[in-house]
Structures are given as C-alpha cells and as structure tokens.
Motif scaffolding. Structure first.
Motif, PDB file in Angstrom:
ATOM      1  N   VAL A 170      -7.476   1.653   0.720  1.00 16.95           N
ATOM      2  CA  VAL A 170      -7.587   3.195   0.628  1.00 16.95           C
ATOM      3  C   VAL A 170      -6.969   3.796  -0.589  1.00 16.95           C
ATOM      4  O   VAL A 170      -7.310   4.711  -1.065  1.00 16.95           O
ATOM      5  N   SER A 171      -5.744   3.430  -0.476  1.00 18.33           N
ATOM      6  CA  SER A 171      -4.921   3.891  -1.582  1.00 18.33           C
ATOM      7  C   SER A 171      -4.872   3.063  -3.000  1.00 18.33           C
ATOM      8  O   SER A 171      -4.665   1.991  -3.072  1.00 18.33           O
ATOM      9  N   PHE A 172      -5.601   3.783  -4.126  1.00 17.48           N
ATOM     10  CA  PHE A 172      -6.042   3.048  -5.176  1.00 17.48           C
ATOM     11  C   PHE A 172      -5.575   3.948  -6.370  1.00 17.48           C
ATOM     12  O   PHE A 172      -5.950   4.982  -6.213  1.00 17.48           O
ATOM     13  N   GLY A 173      -4.656   3.574  -7.403  1.00 18.70           N
ATOM     14  CA  GLY A 173      -4.256   4.329  -8.209  1.00 18.70           C
ATOM     15  C   GLY A 173      -5.228   4.408  -9.336  1.00 18.70           C
ATOM     16  O   GLY A 173      -5.712   3.280  -9.918  1.00 18.70           O
ATOM     17  N   THR A 174      -5.324   5.841  -9.900  1.00 17.08           N
ATOM     18  CA  THR A 174      -6.448   5.808 -11.039  1.00 17.08           C
ATOM     19  C   THR A 174      -5.284   6.652 -12.118  1.00 17.08           C
ATOM     20  O   THR A 174      -4.329   6.955 -11.795  1.00 17.08           O
ATOM     21  N   ALA A 178      -5.927   9.561 -13.307  1.00 19.31           N
ATOM     22  CA  ALA A 178      -5.685  11.013 -12.928  1.00 19.31           C
ATOM     23  C   ALA A 178      -4.803  11.126 -11.627  1.00 19.31           C
ATOM     24  O   ALA A 178      -4.118  12.134 -11.559  1.00 19.31           O
ATOM     25  N   ARG A 179      -4.952  10.112 -10.786  1.00 19.37           N
ATOM     26  CA  ARG A 179      -3.784   9.894  -9.606  1.00 19.37           C
ATOM     27  C   ARG A 179      -3.400   8.850  -9.356  1.00 19.37           C
ATOM     28  O   ARG A 179      -3.875   7.965  -8.687  1.00 19.37           O
ATOM     29  N   PRO A 180      -2.188   8.469  -9.929  1.00 19.08           N
ATOM     30  CA  PRO A 180      -1.745   6.931  -9.827  1.00 19.08           C
ATOM     31  C   PRO A 180      -1.209   6.931  -8.232  1.00 19.08           C
ATOM     32  O   PRO A 180      -1.083   7.749  -7.670  1.00 19.08           O
ATOM     33  N   ARG A 181      -0.952   5.544  -8.059  1.00 17.59           N
ATOM     34  CA  ARG A 181      -0.508   5.223  -6.693  1.00 17.59           C
ATOM     35  C   ARG A 181       1.099   5.128  -6.820  1.00 17.59           C
ATOM     36  O   ARG A 181       1.793   4.670  -7.809  1.00 17.59           O
ATOM     37  N   LEU A 182       1.890   5.916  -5.740  1.00 20.12           N
ATOM     38  CA  LEU A 182       3.247   5.500  -5.743  1.00 20.12           C
ATOM     39  C   LEU A 182       3.698   4.644  -4.660  1.00 20.12           C
ATOM     40  O   LEU A 182       3.306   4.702  -3.481  1.00 20.12           O
ATOM     41  N   SER A 183       4.011   3.573  -5.229  1.00 20.36           N
ATOM     42  CA  SER A 183       4.276   2.457  -4.437  1.00 20.36           C
ATOM     43  C   SER A 183       5.597   2.210  -4.083  1.00 20.36           C
ATOM     44  O   SER A 183       6.859   2.323  -4.784  1.00 20.36           O
ATOM     45  N   VAL A 184       6.013   2.016  -2.841  1.00 19.40           N
ATOM     46  CA  VAL A 184       7.342   1.801  -2.204  1.00 19.40           C
ATOM     47  C   VAL A 184       7.536   0.555  -1.551  1.00 19.40           C
ATOM     48  O   VAL A 184       7.001  -0.101  -0.682  1.00 19.40           O
ATOM     49  N   PHE A 185       8.813  -0.261  -2.201  1.00 20.51           N
ATOM     50  CA  PHE A 185       9.346  -1.288  -1.689  1.00 20.51           C
ATOM     51  C   PHE A 185      10.642  -1.150  -0.998  1.00 20.51           C
ATOM     52  O   PHE A 185      11.461  -0.699  -1.665  1.00 20.51           O
ATOM     53  N   ARG A 186      10.793  -1.739   0.325  1.00 23.96           N
ATOM     54  CA  ARG A 186      12.104  -1.536   1.230  1.00 23.96           C
ATOM     55  C   ARG A 186      12.422  -2.795   1.533  1.00 23.96           C
ATOM     56  O   ARG A 186      11.806  -3.562   2.124  1.00 23.96           O
ATOM     57  N   SER A 246      -0.850   9.271  -5.298  1.00 23.46           N
ATOM     58  CA  SER A 246      -1.434   8.726  -3.944  1.00 23.46           C
ATOM     59  C   SER A 246      -0.093   7.843  -3.379  1.00 23.46           C
ATOM     60  O   SER A 246       0.221   6.828  -3.956  1.00 23.46           O
ATOM     61  N   PHE A 247       0.407   8.046  -2.021  1.00 21.98           N
ATOM     62  CA  PHE A 247       1.431   7.472  -1.419  1.00 21.98           C
ATOM     63  C   PHE A 247       1.192   6.286  -0.724  1.00 21.98           C
ATOM     64  O   PHE A 247       0.113   6.170  -0.066  1.00 21.98           O
TER      65      PHE A 247
END
Length: 117
Positions: free
Chosen positions: A19-23, A25-33, A91-92
C-alpha cells in the motif's frame, strides 16, 4: 503452529509495502527500530533514492533521556531534513512495527517538525 515474531513482522512489513509506495510528489517515510537505535528515511521509490535520513546515532541529535524522547528528536530532525529537500507530505511506513511507543513518538516528532501524513 503459529508464526514466529520475525516471520509475523516480515509478513506485516510486506503487507504495508503493498500500500505504501513513495513517489516524487509523496515520498515514503520509512522507520526502522532496533533494540537500541531508531532510524528514519524519506525515500522516493520511483527513482530509488533516499532524499533524507536521520537516526539516533547522528551526532547532531544530542538528546539525553529515554528512547521515546530520542525517537521524538529523530522525528523532528527527519522533518527538518525533508523540508530542506523540498518534501512537505509523506506516506508513513512503520516497517512492521506497531504504531506505539518509539514509532509513534517519531511520527509525532515529524508532525511537530512540519511533515504532513
């Protein structure tokens, strides 16, 4: 027999990435913990480029306190770097983690820094 914790997290991560795909216009904010650190990247998946990144290991983030407070500071730092790169909305992608604790603190810090998602 049920799934192990790592298998379950991987399955959730794959479901989120559908669902979450970075473009551009709206890149993806990816989190690694990890257990000790937290990392965040703003990624344009179409171009395959990282536009901005921040982590709790950065020298610029000099916050002493709990891991949740550090995650909030990382969120503010990634928002500042993303704004310098010209990114306003993202996009989170929580990376298979629950939206709770440090992941939530990072997201709230990014929102306080001016990112919209």
């Amino acid at each position: 027999m049920g799934l192990s914790t790592s298998e379950r997290k991987l399955r959730i991560r794959r479901r989120i990435r559908k669902v979450s795909f970075g473009t551009e216009a709206r890149p993806r904010l990816s989190v690694f913990r990890s257990n000790k650190e937290i990392y965040a990247q703003v990624i344009d998946d179409n171009a395959g480029k990282t536009l901005a990144s921040a982590s709790s290991r950065d020298k610029a983030i000099d916050v002493k306190g709990t891991k949740t407070e550090i995650a909030n500071a990382v969120g503010k730092a990634i928002a500042e770097k993303a704004k310098k790169a010209g990114v306003e909305t993202v996009s989170f992608d929580r990376g298979g983690n629950l939206y709770h604790g440090r992941v939530k603190a990072l997201a709230e810090g990014a929102r306080e820094g001016g990112l919209k998602f």
